[in-house]
Scaffold this active site. Structure first.
Site, PDB file in Angstrom:
ATOM      1  N   ASP A  52      98.273  46.724  35.992  1.00 46.51           N
ATOM      2  CA  ASP A  52      96.900  46.223  36.109  1.00 46.51           C
ATOM      3  C   ASP A  52      96.883  44.765  35.687  1.00 46.51           C
ATOM      4  OD1 ASP A  52      94.081  46.269  36.516  1.00 46.51           O
ATOM      5  OD2 ASP A  52      93.782  46.511  34.372  1.00 46.51           O
ATOM      6  N   SER A  53      95.848  44.072  36.097  1.00 42.89           N
ATOM      7  CA  SER A  53      95.716  42.671  35.679  1.00 42.89           C
ATOM      8  C   SER A  53      95.444  42.567  34.175  1.00 42.89           C
ATOM      9  CB  SER A  53      94.592  41.999  36.453  1.00 42.89           C
ATOM     10  OG  SER A  53      93.395  42.735  36.300  1.00 42.89           O
ATOM     11  N   CYS A  99      94.621  48.429  39.710  1.00 46.08           N
ATOM     12  CA  CYS A  99      93.824  47.200  39.718  1.00 46.08           C
ATOM     13  C   CYS A  99      93.246  47.117  41.114  1.00 46.08           C
ATOM     14  CB  CYS A  99      94.725  45.999  39.429  1.00 46.08           C
ATOM     15  SG  CYS A  99      93.995  44.396  39.783  1.00 46.08           S
ATOM     16  N   GLU A 137      83.822  44.717  28.335  1.00 47.46           N
ATOM     17  CA  GLU A 137      84.756  44.196  27.334  1.00 47.46           C
ATOM     18  C   GLU A 137      84.033  43.811  26.044  1.00 47.46           C
ATOM     19  OE1 GLU A 137      87.109  41.176  29.246  1.00 47.46           O
ATOM     20  OE2 GLU A 137      88.386  42.702  30.187  1.00 47.46           O
ATOM     21  N   CYS A 181      85.960  49.565  40.177  1.00 49.87           N
ATOM     22  CA  CYS A 181      86.648  48.681  39.229  1.00 49.87           C
ATOM     23  C   CYS A 181      87.055  49.563  38.057  1.00 49.87           C
ATOM     24  CB  CYS A 181      85.717  47.563  38.761  1.00 49.87           C
ATOM     25  SG  CYS A 181      86.395  46.559  37.406  1.00 49.87           S
ATOM     26  N   HIS A 207      87.247  49.006  35.069  1.00 49.58           N
ATOM     27  CA  HIS A 207      86.450  48.847  33.850  1.00 49.58           C
ATOM     28  C   HIS A 207      85.215  49.751  33.831  1.00 49.58           C
ATOM     29  CE1 HIS A 207      88.785  45.253  33.074  1.00 49.58           C
ATOM     30  NE2 HIS A 207      88.070  44.938  32.023  1.00 49.58           N
TER      31      HIS A 207
END
Lengths: 280, 280
Positions: free
Chosen positions: B10-11, B73, B152, B184, B186
């Site tokens: 993943d990034s 990702c 985040e 995504c 996240h």
């Protein structure tokens, strides 16, 4: 007198707020802007990584024979200034010290707030610089990681922006803060919203200081004293914009920060991740 | 049967939501996670850059003798999957196709919304994949660049998150959307807030699908069919976490996505920006 360009380096497009002010105050100068858009943002990276990236960028700009380097990136100014000054034999300017000096001179209550990315705040660079300039200052450092994406989204006003700012400014609501440093090159375009958010706090409306004009004044003074500026009758200087990545929305975002279309050549460049060599 | 590890790339740390699900469904497997935290995020980069970064990462994981590569990702899955499959002689899984298949099978109204970063949405990868699976679908693609920093920041609920989601979901308020893809890695940690935001819309509450479980099922099936999984009696597998940058708050952010402390070795590694060589 020197016809060589002034180099401006930022992790992305936020530094265009600094370049915009430099052009306003020094219209005769040539400028080369390097935005490391392939590796933006620096704000959440470690000090060592930021330092290496800044040296990559400086190496690229040195190859363009710049007569001075303006590090228009708070994270790089916090972590990499000493390393850059070690490596380069030209004047290197960061964006932290000039505005910190202005703030230390301006405050009457001795309470200053600094808004910045997590990386900038974590570095303690503003706090250290401010306390070196004037011991006894009370510095409130506030990490505001959502402000950069808000600025880049162009959500410069409205409910979301107001709520985010209210939340970030809570820690200074009951203080005597009279001076707020916008410690990130993105924040000037949120200036109105930040100003209105401070007006909603119970404290007396503080002054908002950003680094663009303070840094430009420092550059103008030092290069002027050294006889390194172009003459006043040299005409308008050239502008070159070098970006390590050119994503689709680049132009729109760049214009938001530059305040108008980029009036110069735009190049996509590669900078190798090695401080000793660069390619274009 | 193969004792070689499964590589997950993943990034940054968002892919840990995928790894978490992989461990839950395949507890006996060894895993090597590579987070390119020095160059995160990929979402606002050009296709060519993302492709190069993904090849760098794949080269690193190939040196760790992985038996399969999971590109956890969305941006890299959108831009780099073909290039990775060209370069590697192991199975390569993206996170887009499995969840798109699930969504295409689930929808009854034929209206699907995809939430993603600007890069993912711009790539059109979900839309193309969905339309290839089932022509005639009505796909509402919504770029939500503020959701990653919100996740985040750990602002998983509250006024700001609700306002941001309400704004992003406005385009589907008056549609018959019955299926929403969290496009995504996240977003699963914002799942509750997204669910509540959809409940506030006038439409019937849609299903929220994310890629972690769909991708894991695809990996389990394909490696199982090929006889490449470890035996059921092999005991619990090992987990290794490789990060190209280890910023101060890494552990805290990582735990947010992994759901618990990282239970394995954490290494800071360098991957060279050249697909043909890597160093550690």
């Amino acid at each position: 007198m020197s016809n060589r360009p002034i180099g401006i380096f930022d992790s992305g497009v936020g530094g265009l707020t600094v370049m915009r002010e430099m052009i306003r105050q020094l219209p005769g100068e040539h400028f080369v802007y390097l935005g490391d858009t392939a590796r933006v943002p620096y704000g959440n990276r470690g000090a060592e990584t930021v330092c290496r990236y800044a040296l990559n960028a400086a190496s690229f700009l040195r190859d363009h024979r710049v007569k001075a380097l303006v590090v228009a990136c708070n994270t790089a100014s916090a972590f990499a200034l000493d390393a850059l000054r070690d490596q380069l034999d030209i004047p290197v300017f960061g964006v932290i010290e000039p505005v910190a000096r202005q703030a230390a001179e301006h405050t009457e209550s001795s309470e200053i707030a600094v808004l910045g990315t997590r990386g900038t705040i974590r570095s303690g660079a503003y706090k250290h610089t401010l306390l070196n300039l004037r011991a006894g200052l009370d510095v409130h450092s506030i990490a505001c990681p959502l402000l950069v994406p808000l600025a880049e989204e162009g959500w410069l006003e409205g409910n979301v922006t107001d709520e985010v700012l209210a939340r970030y400014l809570t820690p200074i609501a009951d203080t005597a803060t009279d001076t707020v440093i916008l410690g990130c090159t993105h924040y000037p375009i949120l200036r109105n919203a930040i100003g209105e958010a401070t007006e909603r706090l119970p404290l007396a409306t503080p002054a908002l200081l950003d680094s663009a004009s303070a840094t430009t004044a420092a550059v103008a003074e030092q290069l002027g004293d050294a006889g390194l500026l172009r003459g006043d009758d040299s005409g308008v200087g050239t502008r070159t914009f070098c970006l390590t990545d050119l994503p689709e929305r680049f132009a729109a975002t760049a214009e938001l920060f530059f305040g108008r279309p980029l009036d110069g050549e735009c190049r996509h460049v590669n900078i190798t991740d090695d401080p000793t060599s660069t390619t274009e």
